[in-house]
Write a protein that holds these residues in place. Structure first.
Motif, short mmCIF file in Angstrom:
data_model
loop_
_atom_site.label_atom_id
_atom_site.label_comp_id
_atom_site.label_asym_id
_atom_site.label_seq_id
_atom_site.Cartn_x
_atom_site.Cartn_y
_atom_site.Cartn_z
N ILE A 153 0.83 -1.21 0.00
CA ILE A 153 0.00 0.00 0.00
C ILE A 153 0.86 1.25 0.00
O ILE A 153 0.51 2.28 -0.56
CB ILE A 153 -0.96 -0.02 1.21
N GLY A 154 2.02 1.16 0.64
CA GLY A 154 2.97 2.28 0.59
C GLY A 154 2.87 3.23 1.76
O GLY A 154 3.63 4.20 1.82
N GLN A 155 1.92 2.98 2.66
CA GLN A 155 1.77 3.80 3.84
C GLN A 155 1.04 3.01 4.91
O GLN A 155 0.29 2.08 4.60
CB GLN A 155 1.00 5.09 3.52
N PRO A 156 1.25 3.32 6.19
CA PRO A 156 0.56 2.58 7.25
C PRO A 156 -0.96 2.75 7.14
O PRO A 156 -1.45 3.82 6.79
CB PRO A 156 1.10 3.21 8.54
N VAL A 157 -1.67 1.67 7.44
CA VAL A 157 -3.14 1.69 7.40
C VAL A 157 -3.66 2.01 8.79
O VAL A 157 -3.27 1.39 9.78
CB VAL A 157 -3.69 0.34 6.93
N LEU A 158 -4.55 2.99 8.89
CA LEU A 158 -5.10 3.38 10.18
C LEU A 158 -5.99 2.27 10.75
O LEU A 158 -6.73 1.61 10.01
CB LEU A 158 -5.91 4.66 10.04
N LYS A 159 -5.93 2.09 12.07
CA LYS A 159 -6.73 1.05 12.72
C LYS A 159 -8.22 1.26 12.48
O LYS A 159 -8.97 0.30 12.28
CB LYS A 159 -6.44 1.05 14.22
N ARG A 160 -8.66 2.50 12.52
CA ARG A 160 -10.09 2.75 12.34
C ARG A 160 -10.57 2.41 10.93
O ARG A 160 -11.73 2.06 10.73
CB ARG A 160 -10.42 4.20 12.68
N HIS A 161 -9.66 2.49 9.95
CA HIS A 161 -10.04 2.12 8.59
C HIS A 161 -10.15 0.60 8.46
O HIS A 161 -11.02 0.10 7.74
CB HIS A 161 -9.02 2.68 7.60
N LYS A 162 -9.29 -0.12 9.17
CA LYS A 162 -9.41 -1.57 9.19
C LYS A 162 -10.72 -1.99 9.87
O LYS A 162 -11.43 -2.89 9.39
CB LYS A 162 -8.22 -2.20 9.93
N LEU A 163 -11.03 -1.33 10.97
CA LEU A 163 -12.27 -1.63 11.69
C LEU A 163 -13.48 -1.34 10.81
O LEU A 163 -14.45 -2.11 10.78
CB LEU A 163 -12.33 -0.81 12.98
N MET A 164 -13.42 -0.24 10.08
CA MET A 164 -14.52 0.11 9.19
C MET A 164 -14.71 -0.95 8.11
O MET A 164 -15.84 -1.32 7.77
CB MET A 164 -14.25 1.48 8.54
N LEU A 165 -13.61 -1.46 7.57
CA LEU A 165 -13.69 -2.51 6.56
C LEU A 165 -14.34 -3.76 7.15
O LEU A 165 -15.17 -4.41 6.49
CB LEU A 165 -12.29 -2.84 6.02
N ILE A 166 -13.98 -4.12 8.38
CA ILE A 166 -14.58 -5.29 9.04
C ILE A 166 -16.08 -5.11 9.19
O ILE A 166 -16.88 -6.02 8.90
CB ILE A 166 -13.92 -5.52 10.42
#
Length: 322
Positions: A153-166
């Motif tokens: 991806i080229g940059q760290p993924v925010l935790k809240r964005h992972k949670l949103m995807l879930i």
């Protein structure tokens, strides 16, 4: 060999899901009243003995048996995947846990296929069978992704964005359940050809939500459905509300993920599949469930789920930012 077998199995799984949808929508789920054969034969017979009460419909019987043949080949290919994983015949390192889960799942899926027939297309069992097909394909797709290098991806993924995807993925899975329940209870046309209204009203007053998600007795013939019209209308309307919620959720997710330029291709795929799914849902209502559109509505739901799974595979294999 491991990768080739996964590729073949994934294609087979997609075919089996589509054939399953076609068999259900063509009212061929009881084309063969016994299991695993058809009127006691491995091939569809020309004539049947008097011990069978259900008359032979050759066209429906062949639809059902082709689905069974494809599912059996898929089961064998998954067994091969398991054995190759056990003996470490993989290009990339692969834990035995996922192939084991896949093998157990496909075994349970076979049992659900049997119960679908023996319990005379019970809506709960048929819906579970649909879920089993989707789950099998999803696990195979995850194995497929595991064996291929994924672009960073080229940059760290925010935790809240992972949670949103879930959360969005969970909502889609629940909507798939609602769609399966709508189909297996023959409620897809309970609102007539009206859209966005239902029977000419935005919210019909006499809907029966109390019995809409009742499991139902075993040993009852559920072919063509047994629910009252008010109950089927309630099922259809819940599915429509769910579609709105999921559409808004996916659009919100795609908007948020625009912050990651390398995910734009994934986002375009998700949006394209979402648009197709919404269009197919409307076509199914206003055109009284044409077979091609109805089958594709099932298939595109699976592809939409896999597109979110692909996003998850990339996002959860990256560094996480707080």
């Amino acid at each position: 060999m491991f990768n080739k077998t996964i590729n073949i199995s994934l294609i087979l799984a997609l075919i089996v899901v589509i054939l399953g949808a076609y068999t259900r929508l063509a009212d061929a789920g009881l084309g063969c009243p016994d299991w695993p054969g058809c009127y006691g034969e491995l091939l569809v017979p020309d004539v049947i003995s008097s011990e069978y009460e259900r008359p032979l419909d050759v066209a429906k019987a062949w639809k059902e048996m082709v689905h069974r043949y494809a599912a059996s080949i898929l089961g064998l290919s998954i067994l091969v995947i398991f054995l190759l994983a056990v003996f470490r015949k993989t290009k990339r390192e692969q834990s035995i846990k996922l192939p084991t889960a896949l093998l157990l799942l496909v075994g349970f899926q076979g049992a659900l296929g049997m119960w679908t027939v023996t319990e005379q297309v019970h809506p709960g069992i048929v819906t579970m069978h649909l879920f089993g097909g989707f789950s099998t394909t999803t696990l195979l797709f995850w194995l497929f992704l595991n064996q291929r290098p994924q672009p960073k991806i080229g940059q760290p993924v925010l935790k809240r964005h992972k949670l949103m995807l879930i959360i969005v993925t969970a909502l889609l899975i629940f909507q798939i359940f609602l769609g399966g329940w709508t189909s297996t209870n023959y409620a897809a046309l309970s609102c007539g050809e009206y859209f966005p209204t239902c029977l000419g009203e935005m919210w019909p007053e006499d809907m029966d939500f109390k019995n809409a998600y009742y499991w139902g007795e075993l040993g009852v013939d559920y072919e063509f459905g047994i629910l009252e019209n008010q109950t089927r209308t309630a099922i259809q309307m819940v599915h429509r509300v769910g579609a709105i919620v999921v559409t808004v959720a996916i659009l919100s997710l795609c908007f948020v993920l625009e912050n990651y330029p390398t995910l734009r291709r994934n986002i375009i795929v998700v949006l394209g599949l979402l648009s197709a799914q919404v269009a197919l849902g409307i076509i199914n209502v206003v055109m009284s469930l044409p077979m091609f559109a109805a089958v594709m509505h099932n298939a595109v739901a699976l592809f939409l789920l896999l597109s979110l799974i692909s996003l998850a595979h990339r996002m959860f294999n990256q560094n996480t930012a707080s």
